[in-house]
Scaffold this motif. Structure first.
Motif, mmCIF file in Angstrom:
data_model
loop_
_atom_site.group_PDB
_atom_site.id
_atom_site.type_symbol
_atom_site.label_atom_id
_atom_site.label_comp_id
_atom_site.label_asym_id
_atom_site.label_seq_id
_atom_site.Cartn_x
_atom_site.Cartn_y
_atom_site.Cartn_z
ATOM 1 N N GLN A 1 0.824 -1.206 0.000
ATOM 2 C CA GLN A 1 0.000 0.000 0.000
ATOM 3 C C GLN A 1 0.860 1.260 0.000
ATOM 4 O O GLN A 1 0.594 2.224 0.713
ATOM 5 N N GLU B 1 -9.183 6.989 1.180
ATOM 6 C CA GLU B 1 -7.853 6.462 1.489
ATOM 7 C C GLU B 1 -7.658 6.233 2.998
ATOM 8 O O GLU B 1 -6.549 6.235 3.500
ATOM 9 N N TRP B 2 -8.768 6.003 3.691
ATOM 10 C CA TRP B 2 -8.716 5.723 5.127
ATOM 11 C C TRP B 2 -7.829 4.512 5.421
ATOM 12 O O TRP B 2 -7.055 4.494 6.388
ATOM 13 N N ASP B 3 -7.929 3.485 4.581
ATOM 14 C CA ASP B 3 -7.132 2.280 4.816
ATOM 15 C C ASP B 3 -5.628 2.565 4.746
ATOM 16 O O ASP B 3 -4.839 1.882 5.394
ATOM 17 N N LYS B 4 -5.243 3.550 3.941
ATOM 18 C CA LYS B 4 -3.830 3.921 3.887
ATOM 19 C C LYS B 4 -3.351 4.454 5.234
ATOM 20 O O LYS B 4 -2.243 4.150 5.688
ATOM 21 N N LEU C 1 -4.713 3.763 8.186
ATOM 22 C CA LEU C 1 -4.663 2.628 9.099
ATOM 23 C C LEU C 1 -3.408 1.798 8.869
ATOM 24 O O LEU C 1 -2.789 1.302 9.819
ATOM 25 N N HIS C 2 -3.024 1.666 7.606
ATOM 26 C CA HIS C 2 -1.863 0.837 7.281
ATOM 27 C C HIS C 2 -0.574 1.458 7.811
ATOM 28 O O HIS C 2 0.261 0.755 8.410
#
Length: 409
Positions: free
Chosen positions: A7, A258-261, A263-264
């Motif tokens: 990511q 891009e919230w998951d970015k 979190l990552h």
């Protein structure tokens, strides 16, 4: 053992807690400890959105009470002050007054609201704070946006640690660079939720307090709460995240594309620090990673992994390079989670030991040699579901007893 996904994370090799926009840090020696730095500060140019998670020990040190009050007032922080060498725990009313005095002293020096200051302490429990050393030290704190400033801070937070623990990553959100740095301490009394560990994370991402708090809680359960050294949980544990917002990305929420970015990158920083803490367990010679797959769900997989890595018998087995896989089965069985005793596969490194709960032929000398390595991977497949989870720990050595038998001397 340490990996990143695809990511678009970039590891910043010379990065630190001062790499994100707006942050500076420092550390100095006040003589609370005999030699190295024992007072540190992280400072942000602007009030930063803040989040924190705390020990679940029912006996909570005074600095945590003060920090909870600070963050609870507005959800923002601008400075974090920490001392090592004295935990300011079990110190009664005076301990609370001393933690408040530390908060007020920092607020006065930097001309900020006192509820923008968090306080953390680590060290010996039950001894009065040497405020005659701490307050003059606070007066001399001069945070810098430099590698040296970060290194001085990193040293100031250590107790029995053998090394500093720091990491930094970059990613791109809304077309702008987001940086996140972290620093932590922890070596013994590590059995989260959480441990004698303190973690400090800085980022220039724009994210509101409420969503930062939710993200930290989610990530902590997969990282800091998956490490164990000795089964004990401290009175002072805390992880704090400060987000300056100076990267000027659109405000991050779970609905952001891009919230998951985010979190990552948060997960990777926390995982790096968690693994460093596990690797640096008091007296440890080996880092142990336990991977569990095929569990009923992810939560049960994580709990089984942590039970295995936290077993004293497993830890001494790894220290002695003794491939006694029966101890792994014992730990799985006592985890209290759902298993089928007839469907378990176990590997240590590349060596298959068990298939469908039946022994597989292996060369003991080869496996014993693998167990002498500084990193040991244990893989367990329960074959009953799709749950996956990891946990990290270290071996249990003679030096652990030596270190803790003379901790105060």
């Amino acid at each position: 053992m340490q990996t990143t996904s695809n990511q678009q994370l970039i590891k910043v090799e010379e990065g630190s807690i001062v790499s994100p926009l707006g942050f500076s840090a420092t550390g100095l020696h006040t003589k609370v400890k005999r030699k190295r730095n024992d007072l540190g500060l992280i400072y942000c140019d602007v009030p930063a959105e803040a989040a924190a998670v705390y020990t679940l020990n029912q006996i909570i040190a005074a600095p945590l009470t003060v920090t909870k009050e600070s963050i609870g007032y507005e959800g923002k922080l601008q400075a974090v002050v920490i001392n090592s060498g004295n935990a300011n725990a079990c110190t009664g009313k005076q301990g609370f007054l001393d933690a408040m005095a530390m908060r007020d002293a920092v607020a006065n020096i930097f001309s900020i609201n006192n509820h923008y200051v968090a306080v953390a302490s680590t060290g010996v429990i039950g001894e009065k704070m040497p405020m005659e050393k701490i307050i003059p030290g606070i007066d001399n704190l001069d945070p810098q946006k430099t590698i040296q400033g970060a290194e001085n801070f990193n040293e100031a937070i250590l107790t029995t640690d053998t090394c500093s623990k720091t990491t930094c990553y970059e990613t791109v959100i809304d077309g702008v660079k987001i940086t996140m740095g972290g620093s932590a301490k922890g070596s013994g009394m590590i059995a989260p939720n959480m441990a004698t560990m303190l973690g400090f994370i800085t980022t220039d991402a724009n994210i509101p307090h409420v969503h930062l708090q939710a993200a930290l809680k989610e990530v902590t359960n997969k990282t800091f709460n998956r490490i164990t050294v000795d089964g004990d949980t401290s009175t002072n544990d805390m992880v704090i995240v400060m987000a300056s917002g100076l990267a000027n990305n659109s405000s991050l929420t779970p609905e952001h594309p891009e919230w998951d970015k985010f979190l990552h990158i948060l997960n990777q920083v926390c995982q790096d620090l968690a693994i460093m803490i596990a690797r640096d367990g008091e007296g440890a010679t080996k880092l142990i990673e336990v991977n569990v797959v095929g569990a009923l769900n992810d939560d049960e997989a994580g709990k089984i992994a942590k039970t295995v890595v936290g077993s004293d018998l497993v830890k001494t087995m790894i220290y002695g390079a003794d491939p006694n896989w029966g101890r792994l089965m014992m730990a799985v069985g006592r985890s209290g989670m759902t298993i089928n005793p007839l469907t378990i596969d176990i590997k240590i490194g590349p060596h298959q030991l068990l298939m469908n709960s039946e022994p597989v032929n292996y060369e003991e000398a080869v496996l014993s040699n693998y167990l002498t390595h500084s990193e040991v991977d244990i893989h367990i497949n329960l074959n009953i579901g799709t749950g996956i989870g990891k946990a990290w720990g270290c071996d249990l050595t003679y030096d652990y007893v030596r270190i803790n038998a003379s901790y105060r001397t």
